[in-house]
Scaffold this motif. Structure first.
Motif, PDB file in Angstrom:
ATOM      1  N   HIS A  90       0.791  -1.283  -0.187  1.00  0.00           N
ATOM      2  CA  HIS A  90      -0.178   0.070  -0.078  1.00  0.00           C
ATOM      3  C   HIS A  90       1.037   1.157  -0.074  1.00  0.00           C
ATOM      4  O   HIS A  90       1.929   1.095   0.830  1.00  0.00           O
ATOM      5  CB  HIS A  90      -0.838   0.091   1.166  1.00  0.00           C
ATOM      6  CG  HIS A  90      -1.826   1.213   1.403  1.00  0.00           C
ATOM      7  ND1 HIS A  90      -2.780   1.620   0.625  1.00  0.00           N
ATOM      8  CD2 HIS A  90      -1.492   2.160   2.333  1.00  0.00           C
ATOM      9  CE1 HIS A  90      -3.360   2.739   0.887  1.00  0.00           C
ATOM     10  NE2 HIS A  90      -2.586   3.011   1.929  1.00  0.00           N
ATOM     11  N   ARG A  91       0.625   2.058  -0.805  1.00  0.00           N
ATOM     12  CA  ARG A  91       1.310   3.435  -1.075  1.00  0.00           C
ATOM     13  C   ARG A  91       0.329   4.626  -0.510  1.00  0.00           C
ATOM     14  O   ARG A  91      -0.736   4.561  -0.655  1.00  0.00           O
ATOM     15  CB  ARG A  91       1.793   3.412  -2.359  1.00  0.00           C
ATOM     16  CG  ARG A  91       2.955   2.654  -2.699  1.00  0.00           C
ATOM     17  CD  ARG A  91       3.472   2.973  -4.069  1.00  0.00           C
ATOM     18  NE  ARG A  91       4.322   1.921  -4.522  1.00  0.00           N
ATOM     19  CZ  ARG A  91       5.183   1.811  -5.568  1.00  0.00           C
ATOM     20  NH1 ARG A  91       4.804   3.029  -6.525  1.00  0.00           N
ATOM     21  NH2 ARG A  91       5.909   0.876  -5.842  1.00  0.00           N
ATOM     22  N   GLU A  92       1.003   5.324   0.300  1.00  0.00           N
ATOM     23  CA  GLU A  92       0.654   6.696   0.840  1.00  0.00           C
ATOM     24  C   GLU A  92      -0.036   7.696  -0.197  1.00  0.00           C
ATOM     25  O   GLU A  92       0.991   8.080  -0.868  1.00  0.00           O
ATOM     26  CB  GLU A  92       1.532   7.301   1.905  1.00  0.00           C
ATOM     27  CG  GLU A  92       0.922   8.330   2.697  1.00  0.00           C
ATOM     28  CD  GLU A  92       0.305   7.730   3.825  1.00  0.00           C
ATOM     29  OE1 GLU A  92      -1.098   8.569   4.024  1.00  0.00           O
ATOM     30  OE2 GLU A  92       0.287   6.770   4.326  1.00  0.00           O
ATOM     31  N   PRO A  93      -1.039   7.781  -0.579  1.00  0.00           N
ATOM     32  CA  PRO A  93      -1.486   8.867  -1.525  1.00  0.00           C
ATOM     33  C   PRO A  93      -0.835  10.026  -1.451  1.00  0.00           C
ATOM     34  O   PRO A  93      -0.483  10.597  -2.433  1.00  0.00           O
ATOM     35  CB  PRO A  93      -3.080   8.903  -1.380  1.00  0.00           C
ATOM     36  CG  PRO A  93      -3.391   7.654  -0.663  1.00  0.00           C
ATOM     37  CD  PRO A  93      -2.387   7.668   0.243  1.00  0.00           C
ATOM     38  N   VAL A  94      -0.729  10.740  -0.541  1.00  0.00           N
ATOM     39  CA  VAL A  94      -0.187  12.101  -0.233  1.00  0.00           C
ATOM     40  C   VAL A  94       1.369  11.834  -0.458  1.00  0.00           C
ATOM     41  O   VAL A  94       1.995  12.797  -1.097  1.00  0.00           O
ATOM     42  CB  VAL A  94      -0.340  12.549   1.130  1.00  0.00           C
ATOM     43  CG1 VAL A  94       0.500  14.039   1.422  1.00  0.00           C
ATOM     44  CG2 VAL A  94      -1.495  12.786   1.587  1.00  0.00           C
ATOM     45  N   CYS A  95       2.074  10.627  -0.206  1.00  0.00           N
ATOM     46  CA  CYS A  95       3.554  10.776  -0.214  1.00  0.00           C
ATOM     47  C   CYS A  95       3.622  10.466  -1.870  1.00  0.00           C
ATOM     48  O   CYS A  95       4.601  10.866  -2.424  1.00  0.00           O
ATOM     49  CB  CYS A  95       4.091   9.539   0.314  1.00  0.00           C
ATOM     50  SG  CYS A  95       5.595   8.914  -0.092  1.00  0.00           S
ATOM     51  N   GLN A  96       2.803   9.674  -2.496  1.00  0.00           N
ATOM     52  CA  GLN A  96       2.874   9.483  -4.047  1.00  0.00           C
ATOM     53  C   GLN A  96       2.695  10.890  -4.678  1.00  0.00           C
ATOM     54  O   GLN A  96       3.322  11.046  -5.585  1.00  0.00           O
ATOM     55  CB  GLN A  96       1.767   8.460  -4.377  1.00  0.00           C
ATOM     56  CG  GLN A  96       2.204   6.990  -4.159  1.00  0.00           C
ATOM     57  CD  GLN A  96       3.521   6.774  -4.723  1.00  0.00           C
ATOM     58  OE1 GLN A  96       4.602   6.512  -3.858  1.00  0.00           O
ATOM     59  NE2 GLN A  96       3.705   6.642  -5.765  1.00  0.00           N
ATOM     60  N   PHE A  97       1.688  11.507  -4.207  1.00  0.00           N
ATOM     61  CA  PHE A  97       1.479  13.012  -4.901  1.00  0.00           C
ATOM     62  C   PHE A  97       2.752  13.628  -4.845  1.00  0.00           C
ATOM     63  O   PHE A  97       3.138  14.454  -5.780  1.00  0.00           O
ATOM     64  CB  PHE A  97       0.428  13.475  -4.369  1.00  0.00           C
ATOM     65  CG  PHE A  97       0.021  14.844  -4.878  1.00  0.00           C
ATOM     66  CD1 PHE A  97      -0.543  15.158  -6.028  1.00  0.00           C
ATOM     67  CD2 PHE A  97       0.360  16.121  -4.120  1.00  0.00           C
ATOM     68  CE1 PHE A  97      -0.670  16.494  -6.555  1.00  0.00           C
ATOM     69  CE2 PHE A  97       0.030  17.482  -4.450  1.00  0.00           C
ATOM     70  CZ  PHE A  97      -0.337  17.320  -5.768  1.00  0.00           C
ATOM     71  N   LYS A  98       3.189  13.998  -3.525  1.00  0.00           N
ATOM     72  CA  LYS A  98       4.451  14.699  -3.464  1.00  0.00           C
ATOM     73  C   LYS A  98       5.559  13.984  -4.066  1.00  0.00           C
ATOM     74  O   LYS A  98       6.267  14.886  -4.558  1.00  0.00           O
ATOM     75  CB  LYS A  98       4.902  14.650  -1.715  1.00  0.00           C
ATOM     76  CG  LYS A  98       3.847  15.599  -1.133  1.00  0.00           C
ATOM     77  CD  LYS A  98       4.094  15.809   0.141  1.00  0.00           C
ATOM     78  CE  LYS A  98       3.089  16.670   1.093  1.00  0.00           C
ATOM     79  NZ  LYS A  98       3.475  16.825   2.455  1.00  0.00           N
TER      80      LYS A  98
END
Length: 113
Positions: free
Chosen positions: A3-11
Motif C-alpha cells: 500500500h502506498r500513501e496517496p499524499v506521499c505519492q502525490f508529493k
C-alpha cells in the motif's frame, strides 16, 4: 503489492515534475540571470560565462516549453529577441533563495569555505 500513501505519492510525483523542469547544470543559473530582468541572448551568455551558445539555446527552449520563461520578438532591424521570466518562473524565487541559503550552509559544513 504494498500500500502506498496517496499524499506521499502525490508529493513524489510533484517533486519529480519540479526537478524535471529545473534540473541540470544550466537551468537554475539561467533562471537566476533572468530574475534581474529581461535579457537578450548575449546578456544571458555573459552572465553564465562557461555555457556554449548551443547549450544556452537548448536550455532556453526547454524553459520556454515549460512556461518558465517567455521569448519576445521585437520587429526591429536587426530583429531583437528578449527573454524574461513568466509569473510561473518568478514563482521559483522563494525556492532559489532557499537553495542558495542551503548551498551556503552546505559549503560551510562540508567544503569549509
Amino acid at each position: 503489492m504494498e500500500h502506498r500513501e496517496p499524499v506521499c505519492q502525490f508529493k513524489l510525483m510533484a517533486s519529480r515534475d519540479a526537478l524535471e523542469v529545473i534540473q541540470g547544470k544550466w537551468r537554475i543559473p539561467i533562471i537566476i540571470s533572468l530574475t534581474y530582468g529581461r535579457k537578450r541572448f548575449g546578456e544571458i551568455q555573459r552572465d553564465i560565462a562557461d555555457i556554449s551558445p548551443k547549450m544556452l539555446s537548448q536550455e532556453l527552449k526547454s524553459l520556454e516549453v515549460n512556461k518558465i520563461i517567455t521569448r519576445t520578438l521585437f520587429d526591429s532591424m536587426p530583429v531583437t529577441v528578449e527573454y524574461s521570466l513568466t509569473p510561473l518562473g518568478m514563482s521559483t524565487k522563494k525556492l532559489l533563495d532557499e537553495l542558495l541559503d542551503w548551498g551556503i550552509h552546505f559549503r560551510k559544513e562540508v567544503v569549509g569555505n
